[in-house]
Design a protein around this motif. Structure first.
Motif, short mmCIF file in Angstrom:
data_model
loop_
_atom_site.label_atom_id
_atom_site.label_comp_id
_atom_site.label_asym_id
_atom_site.label_seq_id
_atom_site.Cartn_x
_atom_site.Cartn_y
_atom_site.Cartn_z
N SER A 60 82.53 42.40 -55.35
CA SER A 60 81.16 42.74 -54.97
C SER A 60 81.10 44.09 -54.26
N GLU A 61 82.05 44.31 -53.35
CA GLU A 61 82.09 45.59 -52.62
C GLU A 61 82.38 46.75 -53.56
N SER A 62 83.26 46.51 -54.56
CA SER A 62 83.58 47.55 -55.54
C SER A 62 82.34 47.89 -56.38
N ILE A 63 81.59 46.84 -56.81
CA ILE A 63 80.39 47.04 -57.62
C ILE A 63 79.32 47.76 -56.81
N GLU A 64 79.23 47.45 -55.53
CA GLU A 64 78.23 48.10 -54.67
C GLU A 64 78.47 49.60 -54.60
N GLU A 65 79.79 49.98 -54.63
CA GLU A 65 80.13 51.41 -54.53
C GLU A 65 80.16 52.10 -55.89
N HIS A 66 80.73 51.42 -56.90
CA HIS A 66 80.95 52.10 -58.19
C HIS A 66 80.10 51.56 -59.34
N GLY A 67 79.46 50.41 -59.15
CA GLY A 67 78.72 49.79 -60.23
C GLY A 67 79.63 48.92 -61.10
N VAL A 68 79.02 48.27 -62.12
CA VAL A 68 79.79 47.43 -63.05
C VAL A 68 80.39 48.33 -64.11
N LEU A 69 81.72 48.42 -64.15
CA LEU A 69 82.40 49.36 -65.06
C LEU A 69 82.58 48.77 -66.45
N GLN A 70 82.57 47.46 -66.57
CA GLN A 70 82.74 46.82 -67.88
C GLN A 70 81.56 45.87 -68.12
N PRO A 71 80.78 46.08 -69.16
CA PRO A 71 79.59 45.25 -69.39
C PRO A 71 79.97 43.79 -69.64
N ILE A 72 79.06 42.89 -69.30
CA ILE A 72 79.26 41.48 -69.60
C ILE A 72 78.69 41.20 -70.99
N THR A 73 79.09 40.08 -71.58
CA THR A 73 78.59 39.69 -72.91
C THR A 73 77.63 38.51 -72.74
N VAL A 74 76.46 38.59 -73.39
CA VAL A 74 75.46 37.52 -73.28
C VAL A 74 74.93 37.17 -74.66
N ARG A 75 74.25 36.04 -74.74
CA ARG A 75 73.55 35.64 -75.96
C ARG A 75 72.14 35.18 -75.57
N GLN A 76 71.20 35.34 -76.50
CA GLN A 76 69.82 34.96 -76.21
C GLN A 76 69.61 33.46 -76.46
N LEU A 77 68.83 32.83 -75.57
CA LEU A 77 68.52 31.41 -75.73
C LEU A 77 67.24 31.10 -74.95
N ASN A 78 66.19 30.70 -75.69
CA ASN A 78 64.92 30.28 -75.07
C ASN A 78 64.36 31.30 -74.10
N GLY A 79 64.34 32.57 -74.49
CA GLY A 79 63.73 33.61 -73.66
C GLY A 79 64.61 34.11 -72.53
#
Length: 595
Positions: A60-79
């Protein structure tokens, strides 16, 4: 500067389009999107359930400083968008107060999404072992262990052990998760059926005890190298088949007990095969007229387990000869220098001294081989000697030891094996007296069992009367004979002892005194008295604990015990009167023969 430049390059790569290969299939070119965290939900079917809080805070502290460096994978479901991979980054982003997160939106068919989640999680380094086991078990419904191992970059043995670990009941999984139970010990417990695991768990008590579990695993597994039957035999118990291919053979579940070590983990099947093989040995003995000799000395013949074996042989129509009744010649094993080195490994022998020992062993071997080769010429016949517990057996030559009645060459079978009509009057008296001793033992035991059972069904344990001297003596002797081991102290006295791990012995005694109440003490002693008496061959006439218990009960249930005793006395008197008449007749015959 270097750090910022590196971060910029990583972000540039993350924003670029990418081709990804998941589950062995190439996807189309996918665009990375920044989606609101509020529109994203974790997958409730996600196989990963545990997340290290400290590691999550660091991310969390790393993301706060540098952001998310690797995107997450998602799928759509019911909006909404459901996370396929990257729930840890999603959780850390929420902790960091982020509003959006970079995502790759993908479409999956059927169960592909769960499979991708599982493989992605299993390739991480921090997966909890029981979750890892459950995930691999899910994959095993579709793939062979070898295929799973290739996909994960693991060994076949690792996958097989995790598959076994998946069969662990929740009560034991808890101990693996909190680090009290090692994975190897968990696999050992998982060898057993859930009902057997539950029994092991309940026997152990509330506190985890690795030593006790190891002992129970050893007691309930069987070394197939020492089996009394042919482990390759598919027809011995057709439904079970050969032990070599059996899934309950630990050698087929990974190297759980060592490289290629064959250990049976199905107790019921092993015992069935052992019993069936023994019945086959009995049939072979009867069919081929081979003497079947149990490895029992006359001194141990009255042991309960030995009596069962002897009874089984008699019921099968075989004459029972013990080791004291026969001479045995075995086929000797030829000595070798390797065997001599092992035998004298703890001695500082030179090569010449070892050779001298080998020469002496060879000389003995040749003499024994000569005896074996000429055994039949000396009146020996084919025999089989077997162990009364394991049923392991070997073929030998046997000769019944000749015990003459007179100077003639006629010899008789052991007295116990002969019918009454075939015995002399003197022998009949011996047999009658031996039977009477046996009947008294059994009868006394039944009488005692009735008394104990009667008391167990009363409110004796809850009695508030002051302890009698006899009760305290009985309790003291019971402790002396049976002892209270450490596990029993923890199981039955933990409430009195408190947290003994943080106390000295002196503090434990003081704490016990402080918490002890007279009523509880009385109830405890009476509980011990009713539980510590011994049935079987140990009746109240030949056991210190039992006779002291019997005396103690006289003070509470005298009339009831007298009633039970009276019935047995009447039976005994009638029988003994008949026996006296019979013995008197036999003694008269002896007198007539001697006149």
């Amino acid at each position: 500067m270097t750090s910022k430049a590196s971060t910029t390059k990583k972000r540039s790569r993350a924003k670029a389009t990418a081709k990804k290969e998941v589950n062995g299939k190439k996807s189309s070119i996918l665009q990375i999107q920044n989606l609101p965290l509020g529109n994203i939900k974790p997958d409730p079917e996600q196989p990963r359930k545990t997340f290290n809080k400290d590691a999550l805070q660091q991310l969390s502290e790393s993301i706060e400083e540098h952001g998310v460096l690797q995107p997450i994978t998602v799928r759509q479901l019911n909006g909404h968008y459901i996370i396929v991979m990257g729930e840890r980054r999603y959780r850390a982003s929420k902790l960091a107060g982020k509003k959006t997160i970079p995502c790759i939106v993908r479409t999956y068919e059927n169960n592909d999404v769960l499979e991708v989640q599982i493989i992605e999680n299993l390739q991480r380094q921090d997966v909890e072992p029981t979750e890892e086991a459950e995930a691999i078990a899910y994959l095993s419904e579709k793939y062979a262990p070898a295929d799973i191992a290739k996909r994960l970059g693991r060994t076949d043995n690792f996958v097989r052990q995790r598959l076994k670990l998946a069969g662990l009941i929740d009560g034991f999984k808890h101990f693996v998760r909190n680090g009290e139970m090692t994975i190897s010990l968990g696999v050992g417990v998982a060898l057993f059926e859930p009902e057997e695991q539950q029994m092991i768990l309940e026997t152990m008590g509330e506190d985890f005890n690795a030593h006790q579990i190891n002992r129970m695993i050893k007691d309930q597994t069987y070394d197939l190298d020492k089996a009394s039957f042919d482990v390759t035999d598919k027809k011995l118990v057709p439904k079970a088949g050969s032990c070599i291919e059996c899934p309950f053979n630990a050698a087929n579940q990974g190297n759980l007990f060592g490289e290629g070590k064959m250990v049976c983990t199905k107790a019921a099947c092993f015992e069935t095969k052992k019993s069936k093989s023994f019945l086959n040995v009995i049939e072979k003995s009867k069919k081929e007229n081979i003497l079947l000799i149990p490895e029992i000395r006359q001194y141990w013949a009255d042991d309960e387990n030995n009596q069962l074996v002897i009874s089984q042989l008699e019921k099968s129509g075989l004459k029972v000869y013990l080791l004291d009744d026969v001479e045995i010649i075995e086929n000797p094993i030829k000595p070798s220098i390797e065997a001599i080195k092992i035998e004298y490994q703890h001695y500082d022998y030179s090569e010449d001294e070892l050779k001298a020992e080998l020469e002496e062993a060879m000389q003995s071997f040749n003499e024994e081989l000569e005896q074996f080769s000429t055994a039949k010429e000396k009146g020996f016949v084919n025999g089989i000697v077997f162990h009364p517990e394991t049923y392991q057996n070997k073929e030998v030559f046997v000769k019944v030891i000749e015990k003459s009645k007179d100077k003639s060459s006629e010899y008789s079978a052991p007295l116990a094996n002969r019918k009454m009509a075939d015995c002399t009057p003197e022998e009949q008296i011996v047999k009658i007296n031996e039977r009477e001793i046996r009947k008294k033992q059994i009868e006394n035991n039944k009488q005692f069992e009735e008394v104990v059972q009667m008391i167990r069904e009363t409110e004796y344990i809850n009695s508030k009367k002051t302890l009698s001297t006899d009760e305290m003596v009985a309790f003291s002797i019971s402790l002396f004979e049976n002892n209270v081991d450490y596990m029993s102290q923890q199981k039955y006295f933990s409430k009195f002892l408190g947290d003994s791990s943080k106390m000295t012995k002196v503090e434990m005694v003081e704490n016990f005194k402080k918490k002890l109440k007279k009523e509880v003490f009385h109830k405890l002693i009476r509980y011990m008295l009713t539980k510590q008496v011994h049935f079987g061959e140990s009746n109240h006439l030949n056991n210190l604990t039992n006779i002291s218990f019997y005396n103690a009960m006289q003070g509470y249930y005298k009339s009831k015990i007298d009633g039970i005793e009276k019935e047995y006395v009447e039976k005994r008197n009638k029988r003994e009167a008949r026996l006296k008449e019979r013995i008197a007749i036999l003694e008269k015959k002896i007198q007539e023969l001697n006149d």
